[in-house]
Enzyme design. Structure first.
Site, PDB file in Angstrom:
ATOM      1  N   MET A  30      -6.270  -3.284  -3.473  1.00 27.41           N
ATOM      2  CA  MET A  30      -6.885  -2.789  -1.959  1.00 27.41           C
ATOM      3  C   MET A  30      -6.751  -1.567  -1.773  1.00 27.41           C
ATOM      4  O   MET A  30      -6.868  -0.948  -0.420  1.00 27.41           O
ATOM      5  CB  MET A  30      -6.365  -3.741  -1.032  1.00 27.41           C
ATOM      6  N   GLY A  31      -6.525  -0.486  -2.715  1.00 24.82           N
ATOM      7  CA  GLY A  31      -6.297   0.860  -2.365  1.00 24.82           C
ATOM      8  C   GLY A  31      -5.018   1.341  -1.915  1.00 24.82           C
ATOM      9  O   GLY A  31      -4.054   0.469  -2.203  1.00 24.82           O
ATOM     10  N   LEU A  33      -3.329   3.748  -3.320  1.00 23.26           N
ATOM     11  CA  LEU A  33      -2.785   3.613  -4.429  1.00 23.26           C
ATOM     12  C   LEU A  33      -1.524   4.342  -4.550  1.00 23.26           C
ATOM     13  O   LEU A  33      -1.122   5.437  -4.102  1.00 23.26           O
ATOM     14  CB  LEU A  33      -3.712   3.987  -5.584  1.00 23.26           C
ATOM     15  N   GLY A  36       3.151   2.176  -8.337  1.00 24.20           N
ATOM     16  CA  GLY A  36       3.243   0.828  -8.993  1.00 24.20           C
ATOM     17  C   GLY A  36       1.818   0.407  -9.561  1.00 24.20           C
ATOM     18  O   GLY A  36       1.510  -0.326 -10.537  1.00 24.20           O
ATOM     19  N   HIS A  37       0.519   0.699  -8.773  1.00 21.81           N
ATOM     20  CA  HIS A  37      -0.681   0.326  -9.232  1.00 21.81           C
ATOM     21  C   HIS A  37      -1.205   1.330 -10.353  1.00 21.81           C
ATOM     22  O   HIS A  37      -1.645   0.906 -11.328  1.00 21.81           O
ATOM     23  CB  HIS A  37      -1.714   0.972  -8.231  1.00 21.81           C
TER      24      HIS A  37
END
Length: 282
Positions: A30-31, A33, A36-37
Site C-alpha cells: 500500500m506504498g 515504502l 521492510g518492503h
C-alpha cells in the site's frame, strides 16, 4: 524501470515475458515504502526473473474512514526508492477505478474461521477487503511467487488459505519481519510517530521477547499477565490485545500442548497510531 498506472498496460508488458517462461515475483504493497518492503523486493529479485511491485491503498480493507484518509501516500518517493534498488523492478500504481472498475465492494470469502480471530474480530470485514484486492492483483499480475512479511502473520495465513481455496498456482512466500535497530517492526504507520514515539515504541518488541521467555519457562497466563502489567505501567500506551495462538488455526490458547507451534500477537496504541507485532514462541 517501468511504472504502469493501468492493468491493461501492465498486462501488455508482462505478456511476452510470460510467453518466454520468465518467472515473476510479486510484492503487493500500500506504498509508503520502507526497508521492510525493500527486503521483500530483494528476495523477489533473487528468486525470479522479473519483480513486480504494486502500490495501491485499498479502500475495501479499511473499516475506519479516518484511518483510510490518514494512510500515507508517497508515490513519487516510493518510485524513487524502488529505482535506487533496481532498474529491473516493474511498478504497478493503479487508481481505484482501474482496480475495481466502478464497483468498489469487497467479496465475501470463506477462510475456515481464520478471519474470526484477532484482527478479524476487531476489524469486521477487513479480511474480505484484503482477499478481494490480493485476488484481483494476482489475476492481473499472474505471478509465480508472491511475497508477504510475517509482521501481518494472520494476513499471510489468510492469503495462503485464499490461494488454496481458489486453486491458484502461486507460491506464497512468508518473509521475516524487518526491524529498526531498536527492534520496532517496520511499518508505514511508523511515519505517524514522533521521534519520541518511535523511541518509546521499542518497548513493544522488547516486551514480546520477554514474554517469549516467560511463556517457555512458565505458561500462557504468566506471559499474558506479564504483558498486561508492562503496559499498565506505561501511560502513553494502550494495550488493545495480547494473544497467544496456534500457528495453523490462529486459535487463542489457554494451555500449552506438546508438538504444537505457537505465536504471540500484540496490538498497542501510541500517539494515536495502531501498532502491531508478532513473534514465534517455540
Amino acid at each position: 524501470m517501468m511504472v504502469f498506472y493501468t492493468q491493461s498496460q501492465l498486462k501488455q508488458y508482462l505478456q511476452p515475458l510470460k510467453a518466454a517462461k520468465k518467472s515473476i515475483g510479486f510484492v503487493p504493497t500500500m506504498g509508503a515504502l520502507h526497508n521492510g518492503h525493500l527486503s521483500l523486493l530483494h528476495q523477489a529479485l533473487a528468486e525470479n526473473d522479473v519483480a513486480v511491485l504494486s502500490i495501491f491503498v485499498n479502500p475495501t480493507q479499511f473499516n475506519n474512514a479516518e484511518d483510510l484518509e490518514k494512510y500515507p501516500r508517497t508515490l513519487n518517493r516510493d518510485v524513487d526508492l524502488v529505482k535506487e534498488l533496481s532498474e529491473q523492478i516493474v511498478v504497478y500504481a493503479p487508481s481505484v477505478d482501474d482496480i475495481y472498475e466502478g464497483n468498489t465492494v469487497a467479496t465475501n470469502f470463506d477462510y475456515d474461521g481464520l478471519d474470526n480471530e484477532m484482527e478479524g474480530a476487531n476489524r469486521p470485514g477487513h479480511f474480505n477487503g484484503v482477499g478481494t484486492i490480493v485476488k484481483k492483483l494476482f489475476e492481473i499480475v499472474q505471478p509465480n511467487r508472491a511475497y508477504f512479511g510475517e509482521k501481518d502473520f494472520q494476513q499471510l495465513q489468510i492469503i495462503r488459505k485464499m490461494v488454496a481455496k481458489s486453486n491458484m498456482d502461486i507460491v506464497i512466500v512468508g518473509c521475516p519481519i524487518f526491524r529498526e535497530a531498536s527492534g520496532l517492526a517496520m511499518s508505514s504507520r511508523n511515519e505517524r510517530l514522533s521521534t519520541k514515539g518511535k523511541e518509546q515504541a521499542a518497548l513493544i518488541y522488547k516486551t514480546l521477547t520477554q514474554a517469549q521467555t516467560v511463556f517457555n519457562d512458565k505458561d500462557v497466563k504468566d506471559a499474558e499477565a506479564f504483558v498486561k502489567k508492562t503496559f499498565e505501567s506505561q501511560p502513553d500506551f494502550t494495550l488493545e490485545y495480547f494473544i497467544i495462538a496456534e500457528v495453523e488455526s490462529l486459535k487463542t490458547i489457554a494451555f500449552k500442548k506438546p508438538n504444537t507451534k505457537y505465536r504471540a500477537f500484540i496490538v498497542v496504541h501510541l500517539e494515536g497510531v495502531r501498532l502491531i507485532d508478532t513473534i514465534e514462541l517455540n
